[in-house]
Write an enzyme that holds these catalytic residues in place. Structure first.
Site, PDB file in Angstrom:
ATOM      1  N   GLN A 113       0.839  -1.195   0.000  1.00  0.00           N
ATOM      2  CA  GLN A 113       0.000   0.000   0.000  1.00  0.00           C
ATOM      3  C   GLN A 113       0.876   1.249   0.000  1.00  0.00           C
ATOM      4  O   GLN A 113       0.379   2.359  -0.101  1.00  0.00           O
ATOM      5  CB  GLN A 113      -0.913  -0.008   1.232  1.00  0.00           C
ATOM      6  CG  GLN A 113      -1.854  -1.192   1.284  1.00  0.00           C
ATOM      7  CD  GLN A 113      -2.555  -1.299   2.630  1.00  0.00           C
ATOM      8  OE1 GLN A 113      -3.552  -0.634   2.883  1.00  0.00           O
ATOM      9  NE2 GLN A 113      -2.004  -2.124   3.504  1.00  0.00           N
ATOM     10  N   ASP A 116       6.277   4.557  -1.641  1.00  0.00           N
ATOM     11  CA  ASP A 116       7.623   5.101  -1.408  1.00  0.00           C
ATOM     12  C   ASP A 116       8.742   4.441  -2.218  1.00  0.00           C
ATOM     13  O   ASP A 116       9.907   4.858  -2.082  1.00  0.00           O
ATOM     14  CB  ASP A 116       7.945   5.024   0.089  1.00  0.00           C
ATOM     15  CG  ASP A 116       7.784   3.615   0.661  1.00  0.00           C
ATOM     16  OD1 ASP A 116       7.362   3.504   1.840  1.00  0.00           O
ATOM     17  OD2 ASP A 116       8.065   2.636  -0.067  1.00  0.00           O
ATOM     18  N   HIS A 131      -1.580   1.158  -4.312  1.00  0.00           N
ATOM     19  CA  HIS A 131      -1.871   2.602  -4.215  1.00  0.00           C
ATOM     20  C   HIS A 131      -0.909   3.425  -5.065  1.00  0.00           C
ATOM     21  O   HIS A 131      -0.770   4.642  -4.875  1.00  0.00           O
ATOM     22  CB  HIS A 131      -1.820   3.058  -2.751  1.00  0.00           C
ATOM     23  CG  HIS A 131      -2.884   2.435  -1.909  1.00  0.00           C
ATOM     24  ND1 HIS A 131      -2.798   2.341  -0.548  1.00  0.00           N
ATOM     25  CD2 HIS A 131      -4.065   1.845  -2.242  1.00  0.00           C
ATOM     26  CE1 HIS A 131      -3.869   1.718  -0.083  1.00  0.00           C
ATOM     27  NE2 HIS A 131      -4.646   1.404  -1.080  1.00  0.00           N
ATOM     28  N   CYS A 139      -1.159   7.518 -17.114  1.00  0.00           N
ATOM     29  CA  CYS A 139      -2.248   8.027 -17.955  1.00  0.00           C
ATOM     30  C   CYS A 139      -3.561   7.430 -17.463  1.00  0.00           C
ATOM     31  O   CYS A 139      -3.659   6.204 -17.276  1.00  0.00           O
ATOM     32  CB  CYS A 139      -2.032   7.638 -19.423  1.00  0.00           C
ATOM     33  SG  CYS A 139      -3.485   7.975 -20.435  1.00  0.00           S
ATOM     34  N   CYS A 142      -5.107   5.092 -20.864  1.00  0.00           N
ATOM     35  CA  CYS A 142      -4.495   3.836 -21.310  1.00  0.00           C
ATOM     36  C   CYS A 142      -3.688   3.150 -20.192  1.00  0.00           C
ATOM     37  O   CYS A 142      -3.233   2.019 -20.367  1.00  0.00           O
ATOM     38  CB  CYS A 142      -3.605   4.081 -22.532  1.00  0.00           C
ATOM     39  SG  CYS A 142      -2.124   5.039 -22.170  1.00  0.00           S
ATOM     40  N   CYS A 160      -1.097  12.304 -22.265  1.00  0.00           N
ATOM     41  CA  CYS A 160      -0.420  11.069 -22.666  1.00  0.00           C
ATOM     42  C   CYS A 160       0.021  11.176 -24.128  1.00  0.00           C
ATOM     43  O   CYS A 160      -0.816  11.448 -25.000  1.00  0.00           O
ATOM     44  CB  CYS A 160      -1.361   9.894 -22.494  1.00  0.00           C
ATOM     45  SG  CYS A 160      -0.719   8.357 -23.171  1.00  0.00           S
ATOM     46  N   THR A 201       0.289  -2.809   8.629  1.00  0.00           N
ATOM     47  CA  THR A 201      -0.926  -2.177   8.127  1.00  0.00           C
ATOM     48  C   THR A 201      -2.019  -2.218   9.201  1.00  0.00           C
ATOM     49  O   THR A 201      -2.163  -3.231   9.896  1.00  0.00           O
ATOM     50  CB  THR A 201      -1.442  -2.823   6.828  1.00  0.00           C
ATOM     51  OG1 THR A 201      -2.609  -2.105   6.391  1.00  0.00           O
ATOM     52  CG2 THR A 201      -1.769  -4.303   6.991  1.00  0.00           C
ATOM     53  N   ASN A 226       3.279  -6.457  13.592  1.00  0.00           N
ATOM     54  CA  ASN A 226       2.819  -5.118  13.955  1.00  0.00           C
ATOM     55  C   ASN A 226       2.952  -4.926  15.467  1.00  0.00           C
ATOM     56  O   ASN A 226       2.545  -5.810  16.215  1.00  0.00           O
ATOM     57  CB  ASN A 226       1.338  -4.968  13.552  1.00  0.00           C
ATOM     58  CG  ASN A 226       0.868  -3.529  13.525  1.00  0.00           C
ATOM     59  OD1 ASN A 226       1.186  -2.758  14.415  1.00  0.00           O
ATOM     60  ND2 ASN A 226       0.119  -3.186  12.500  1.00  0.00           N
TER      61      ASN A 226
END
Ligand code: APR
Length: 264
Positions: A113, A116, A131, A139, A142, A160, A201, A226
């Site tokens: 997710q 970076d 993400h 674009c 496409c 594009c 997460t 976690n």
């Protein structure tokens, strides 16, 4: 979690991984905390301090892409803080541990997710960025992507060169649909997956947070990495209640040990 408890949990997690055919890692902001990138939720975190962006960001882009791009040249305090942290960050021991598991053939894919680019910088290969990626543009028509550094931003909004569609950052905005190619790969990997690592997460943002539930429904196992409880802790078979940069290298060492024992 005490050290002996963590070591016991790491042993169980390593056994699960060695006994599985197709291990996938679902990764969130927590993995990059030890690289200096603040997570989003929880006390003093980005969205808590600056407020979570509303779900209309993408609609505003579609309404007036030129205005969106001009505003992007004057980022808000939250955007500035995130961009500075993202550009200065380097992969940590947690990223490298996932790379090692992939090189050992024990981890088949990473669904991240995070935007970076730190998995790539650590040397991981099989990655789906659900993400998007901060270092890229995309674009909308496409789906073509470019490295930000290689795309001339002479005219705003950029178009594009192949289909004339509007080009925006590859980062998926609140309210924006997940790009088709990324979503399809997430569904494919989840179907193949019989053991999923949930790394850093909070598991509250969908569709990513639904993937482990599908793995569990399909009879697969879940391992949570976690320091805090999450929305999916109750579904997990093993929990490593420690920072990823500490617990994932321990896991690699145990998996390596078990793998060499099983080769004898
Ligand atoms: N190691 C592992 N996990 C950690 C660490 C660490 N060192 N430090 C914090 N965490 C955990 C927190 O306990 C929390 O459960 O990482 C999680 C981070 O949760 P969020 O900030 O909600 O991030 P994430 O789950 O990735 O958010 C999903 O929401 O804002 C959007 O697009 C953004 O991709 C993001 C999505």
């Amino acid at each position: 979690m005490s050290q002996p408890e963590l070591e016991q949990a790491v042993k169980e997690a390593a056994r699960l991984i060695i006994g599985s055919r197709h291990v996938v890692a679902l990764v969130g902001a927590g993995l990059s905390v030890e690289s200096g990138i603040p997570p989003f939720r929880g006390p003093g975190r980005l969205w808590t301090r600056y407020g979570e962006p509303d779900m209309l960001g993408y609609d505003r882009f579609l309404e007036d892409p030129k205005k969106w791009w001009e505003e992007r040249m004057h980022p808000s305090q939250a955007q500035l803080e995130l961009t500075v942290a993202l550009t200065q960050a380097k992969p940590n021991a947690g990223h490298r541990a996932l790379r090692d598991l992939e090189e050992m053939g024990c981890l088949k894919h990473i669904i991240t997710q995070n935007i970076d680019n730190l998995h790539q910088e650590a040397g991981s290969r099989a990655i789906t960025e659900i993400h998007g990626n901060l270092t890229k543009l995309r674009c909308l028509d496409c789906g073509q992507r470019w490295l930000l550094a290689e795309f001339p931003l002479e005219e705003l909004p950029p178009r594009c060169p192949h289909c004339g569609g509007f080009v925006k950052s590859d980062g998926v905005m609140f309210g924006e649909p997940i790009p088709r190619d990324a979503l399809d790969e997430c569904v494919t990997q989840t179907r193949l997956c019989d053991c999923m690592l949930l790394v850093g997460t909070s598991a509250v943002v969908y569709p990513a947070a639904g993937l482990p539930v599908d793995v569990k429904r399909g009879g697969g196992k879940l391992i949570e990495v976690n320091p805090q409880e999450t929305a999916l802790t109750d579904l997990c078979d093993v929990v490593l209640r420690a920072p990823a940069g500490e617990s994932l290298p321990l896991l690699v060492a145990r998996v390596r040990e078990l793998a060499s024992l099983s080769r004898r």
